[in-house]
Design a protein around this motif. Structure first.
Motif, PDB file in Angstrom:
ATOM      1  N   ILE A 198      71.753 -42.972  27.743  1.00 44.46           N
ATOM      2  CA  ILE A 198      72.952 -42.900  26.906  1.00 44.46           C
ATOM      3  C   ILE A 198      72.589 -42.581  25.459  1.00 44.46           C
ATOM      4  O   ILE A 198      73.204 -41.708  24.824  1.00 44.46           O
ATOM      5  CB  ILE A 198      73.759 -44.217  26.978  1.00 44.46           C
ATOM      6  CG1 ILE A 198      74.336 -44.414  28.379  1.00 44.46           C
ATOM      7  CG2 ILE A 198      74.892 -44.202  25.938  1.00 44.46           C
ATOM      8  CD1 ILE A 198      75.348 -43.359  28.802  1.00 44.46           C
ATOM      9  N   ILE A 199      71.589 -43.254  24.913  1.00 48.09           N
ATOM     10  CA  ILE A 199      71.199 -42.986  23.524  1.00 48.09           C
ATOM     11  C   ILE A 199      70.696 -41.553  23.393  1.00 48.09           C
ATOM     12  O   ILE A 199      71.017 -40.846  22.426  1.00 48.09           O
ATOM     13  CB  ILE A 199      70.139 -43.988  23.042  1.00 48.09           C
ATOM     14  CG1 ILE A 199      70.731 -45.398  23.009  1.00 48.09           C
ATOM     15  CG2 ILE A 199      69.624 -43.605  21.655  1.00 48.09           C
ATOM     16  CD1 ILE A 199      69.748 -46.486  22.648  1.00 48.09           C
ATOM     17  N   GLY A 200      69.920 -41.098  24.371  1.00 50.58           N
ATOM     18  CA  GLY A 200      69.461 -39.709  24.357  1.00 50.58           C
ATOM     19  C   GLY A 200      70.628 -38.732  24.388  1.00 50.58           C
ATOM     20  O   GLY A 200      70.626 -37.727  23.662  1.00 50.58           O
ATOM     21  N   ASP A 201      71.642 -39.030  25.205  1.00 51.46           N
ATOM     22  CA  ASP A 201      72.817 -38.166  25.278  1.00 51.46           C
ATOM     23  C   ASP A 201      73.601 -38.166  23.963  1.00 51.46           C
ATOM     24  O   ASP A 201      74.160 -37.135  23.555  1.00 51.46           O
ATOM     25  CB  ASP A 201      73.743 -38.614  26.420  1.00 51.46           C
ATOM     26  CG  ASP A 201      73.180 -38.263  27.792  1.00 51.46           C
ATOM     27  OD1 ASP A 201      72.237 -37.462  27.862  1.00 51.46           O
ATOM     28  OD2 ASP A 201      73.696 -38.792  28.803  1.00 51.46           O
ATOM     29  N   LEU A 202      73.637 -39.310  23.283  1.00 58.97           N
ATOM     30  CA  LEU A 202      74.325 -39.383  21.989  1.00 58.97           C
ATOM     31  C   LEU A 202      73.605 -38.516  20.948  1.00 58.97           C
ATOM     32  O   LEU A 202      74.251 -37.813  20.163  1.00 58.97           O
ATOM     33  CB  LEU A 202      74.396 -40.838  21.509  1.00 58.97           C
ATOM     34  CG  LEU A 202      75.338 -41.761  22.298  1.00 58.97           C
ATOM     35  CD1 LEU A 202      75.129 -43.211  21.885  1.00 58.97           C
ATOM     36  CD2 LEU A 202      76.802 -41.358  22.096  1.00 58.97           C
ATOM     37  N   VAL A 203      72.276 -38.553  20.960  1.00 61.19           N
ATOM     38  CA  VAL A 203      71.511 -37.727  20.016  1.00 61.19           C
ATOM     39  C   VAL A 203      71.718 -36.244  20.316  1.00 61.19           C
ATOM     40  O   VAL A 203      71.910 -35.427  19.403  1.00 61.19           O
ATOM     41  CB  VAL A 203      70.017 -38.083  20.049  1.00 61.19           C
ATOM     42  CG1 VAL A 203      69.221 -37.154  19.137  1.00 61.19           C
ATOM     43  CG2 VAL A 203      69.793 -39.531  19.638  1.00 61.19           C
ATOM     44  N   LYS A 204      71.716 -35.878  21.588  1.00 56.54           N
ATOM     45  CA  LYS A 204      71.965 -34.481  21.969  1.00 56.54           C
ATOM     46  C   LYS A 204      73.346 -34.032  21.503  1.00 56.54           C
ATOM     47  O   LYS A 204      73.513 -32.933  20.956  1.00 56.54           O
ATOM     48  CB  LYS A 204      71.849 -34.313  23.485  1.00 56.54           C
ATOM     49  CG  LYS A 204      70.455 -34.493  24.032  1.00 56.54           C
ATOM     50  CD  LYS A 204      70.481 -34.469  25.565  1.00 56.54           C
ATOM     51  CE  LYS A 204      69.163 -34.911  26.156  1.00 56.54           C
ATOM     52  NZ  LYS A 204      69.223 -35.011  27.637  1.00 56.54           N
ATOM     53  N   LYS A 249      70.181 -53.623  18.903  1.00 57.60           N
ATOM     54  CA  LYS A 249      70.079 -53.123  17.532  1.00 57.60           C
ATOM     55  C   LYS A 249      69.177 -51.895  17.462  1.00 57.60           C
ATOM     56  O   LYS A 249      68.158 -51.826  18.138  1.00 57.60           O
ATOM     57  CB  LYS A 249      69.545 -54.212  16.596  1.00 57.60           C
ATOM     58  CG  LYS A 249      70.476 -55.404  16.462  1.00 57.60           C
ATOM     59  CD  LYS A 249      69.925 -56.423  15.485  1.00 57.60           C
ATOM     60  CE  LYS A 249      70.868 -57.609  15.337  1.00 57.60           C
ATOM     61  NZ  LYS A 249      70.339 -58.632  14.379  1.00 57.60           N
ATOM     62  N   LEU A 250      69.572 -50.948  16.612  1.00 59.60           N
ATOM     63  CA  LEU A 250      68.767 -49.746  16.385  1.00 59.60           C
ATOM     64  C   LEU A 250      67.998 -49.889  15.082  1.00 59.60           C
ATOM     65  O   LEU A 250      68.577 -50.212  14.044  1.00 59.60           O
ATOM     66  CB  LEU A 250      69.664 -48.510  16.308  1.00 59.60           C
ATOM     67  CG  LEU A 250      68.959 -47.189  15.993  1.00 59.60           C
ATOM     68  CD1 LEU A 250      68.069 -46.774  17.152  1.00 59.60           C
ATOM     69  CD2 LEU A 250      69.968 -46.094  15.682  1.00 59.60           C
ATOM     70  N   GLU A 263      74.672 -48.354  12.780  1.00 60.54           N
ATOM     71  CA  GLU A 263      75.868 -49.036  13.270  1.00 60.54           C
ATOM     72  C   GLU A 263      76.461 -48.320  14.484  1.00 60.54           C
ATOM     73  O   GLU A 263      76.904 -48.960  15.440  1.00 60.54           O
ATOM     74  CB  GLU A 263      76.931 -49.106  12.165  1.00 60.54           C
ATOM     75  CG  GLU A 263      76.540 -49.922  10.940  1.00 60.54           C
ATOM     76  CD  GLU A 263      75.672 -49.134   9.968  1.00 60.54           C
ATOM     77  OE1 GLU A 263      75.598 -47.881  10.094  1.00 60.54           O
ATOM     78  OE2 GLU A 263      75.052 -49.766   9.094  1.00 60.54           O
ATOM     79  N   ALA A 264      76.471 -46.993  14.453  1.00 61.89           N
ATOM     80  CA  ALA A 264      77.204 -46.224  15.456  1.00 61.89           C
ATOM     81  C   ALA A 264      76.546 -46.233  16.833  1.00 61.89           C
ATOM     82  O   ALA A 264      77.230 -46.387  17.860  1.00 61.89           O
ATOM     83  CB  ALA A 264      77.382 -44.782  14.985  1.00 61.89           C
ATOM     84  N   ILE A 265      75.230 -46.050  16.898  1.00 61.15           N
ATOM     85  CA  ILE A 265      74.556 -45.943  18.192  1.00 61.15           C
ATOM     86  C   ILE A 265      74.774 -47.193  19.048  1.00 61.15           C
ATOM     87  O   ILE A 265      75.165 -47.087  20.224  1.00 61.15           O
ATOM     88  CB  ILE A 265      73.052 -45.643  18.016  1.00 61.15           C
ATOM     89  CG1 ILE A 265      72.837 -44.238  17.423  1.00 61.15           C
ATOM     90  CG2 ILE A 265      72.318 -45.793  19.350  1.00 61.15           C
ATOM     91  CD1 ILE A 265      73.223 -43.095  18.329  1.00 61.15           C
ATOM     92  N   PRO A 266      74.544 -48.409  18.528  1.00 64.24           N
ATOM     93  CA  PRO A 266      74.801 -49.599  19.347  1.00 64.24           C
ATOM     94  C   PRO A 266      76.265 -49.721  19.771  1.00 64.24           C
ATOM     95  O   PRO A 266      76.552 -50.146  20.898  1.00 64.24           O
ATOM     96  CB  PRO A 266      74.401 -50.763  18.429  1.00 64.24           C
ATOM     97  CG  PRO A 266      73.424 -50.160  17.469  1.00 64.24           C
ATOM     98  CD  PRO A 266      73.921 -48.769  17.236  1.00 64.24           C
ATOM     99  N   GLN A 267      77.183 -49.334  18.887  1.00 63.73           N
ATOM    100  CA  GLN A 267      78.606 -49.431  19.218  1.00 63.73           C
ATOM    101  C   GLN A 267      78.978 -48.515  20.371  1.00 63.73           C
ATOM    102  O   GLN A 267      79.659 -48.927  21.319  1.00 63.73           O
ATOM    103  CB  GLN A 267      79.452 -49.092  17.980  1.00 63.73           C
ATOM    104  CG  GLN A 267      79.385 -50.140  16.879  1.00 63.73           C
ATOM    105  CD  GLN A 267      80.108 -49.705  15.617  1.00 63.73           C
ATOM    106  OE1 GLN A 267      80.716 -48.626  15.566  1.00 63.73           O
ATOM    107  NE2 GLN A 267      80.033 -50.522  14.587  1.00 63.73           N
ATOM    108  N   TYR A 268      78.516 -47.278  20.318  1.00 63.53           N
ATOM    109  CA  TYR A 268      78.865 -46.326  21.381  1.00 63.53           C
ATOM    110  C   TYR A 268      78.112 -46.628  22.673  1.00 63.53           C
ATOM    111  O   TYR A 268      78.631 -46.385  23.772  1.00 63.53           O
ATOM    112  CB  TYR A 268      78.623 -44.891  20.912  1.00 63.53           C
ATOM    113  CG  TYR A 268      79.719 -44.389  20.008  1.00 63.53           C
ATOM    114  CD1 TYR A 268      80.925 -43.919  20.538  1.00 63.53           C
ATOM    115  CD2 TYR A 268      79.580 -44.405  18.619  1.00 63.53           C
ATOM    116  CE1 TYR A 268      81.946 -43.470  19.710  1.00 63.53           C
ATOM    117  CE2 TYR A 268      80.593 -43.960  17.785  1.00 63.53           C
ATOM    118  CZ  TYR A 268      81.777 -43.498  18.337  1.00 63.53           C
ATOM    119  OH  TYR A 268      82.796 -43.055  17.513  1.00 63.53           O
TER     120      TYR A 268
END
Length: 215
Positions: A63-69, A156-157, A183-188
């Motif tokens: 999921i985090i990888g997909d958010l960065v992409k 936490k990021l 803030e955004a990455i953990p929330q999403y």
């Protein structure tokens, strides 16, 4: 040693440490383990760690990888993701397999290459480590010269920027300085667990577009 590795079974979330492993043995072990495996490795001056991630580790990584992409695509930044590719430098006796990594500023420098050699090629611009199993090796990333390392642990990021060969914790990414990702990455990521992956990525894209439009 290779015969022993064939018999080796590492339960998810556990790790095995092998000591006094020289570079030739390290290369042989990598060949023996193969590329299509769940285990991750880290090699630092003769000590080899083999770890198998937990399922929740893999889910967070994806999921985090997909958010960065999605972020890179929305900002129209060319990139190349190499997942858990083995990065190694024989001169430094270092090797690591990040949970996810991205070539961004240096994407053009390695575009089209089938094999990378960090004695001549640049390291990834961004590496991601999910630290659910306490498997993070900042010293290896520092030595390899990875400019930005993200660690995700206990919801936490943490963004680490390489400055004078040492990582310094930062509230902002060097690659995405205008985006409040801590803030955004953990929330999403948390949202994806209830709303689903596609709905979350779509909402994240809309949020990035709004930020880009306001700036």
């Amino acid at each position: 040693m290779l015969l022993e590795l064939k018999r080796l079974s590492v339960p998810p979330g556990q790790r095995v440490l092998l000591h006094e492993v020289n570079w030739q043995e390290f290369e042989l072990i990598l060949d023996e383990l193969g590329e299509h495996r769940s285990a991750r490795i880290a090699y630092d001056n003769g000590i080899l760690e083999i770890m198998t991630p937990l399922p929740e580790h893999e889910a967070a990584k994806e999921i985090i990888g997909d958010l960065v992409k999605a972020l890179l695509e929305e900002l129209d930044i060319e990139f190349l993701t190499l997942g858990s590719t083995t990065f190694k430098n024989q001169v430094m006796f270092k090797g690591i397999e990040p949970d996810q990594c991205f070539y961004i500023q240096n994407e053009l420098a390695i575009r089209g290459k089938k094999r990378l050699d960090l004695t001549v090629d640049p390291p990834p611009d961004l590496a991601l480590e999910i630290d659910i199993t306490s498997r993070t090796h900042p010293s290896i990333y520092q030595a390899l010269g990875v400019p930005e390392l993200w660690g995700f642990e206990q919801g936490k990021l943490q963004i680490n920027l390489l400055q004078a060969d040492k990582y310094v914790v930062s509230t902002n990414s060097l690659i995405f300085p205008e985006i409040p990702l801590v803030e955004a990455i953990p929330q999403y990521l948390e949202q994806s667990r209830t709303a689903g992956r596609n709905t979350t990525i779509k909402a994240f894209r809309q949020w990035v577009r709004k930020l880009a439009g306001d700036s």
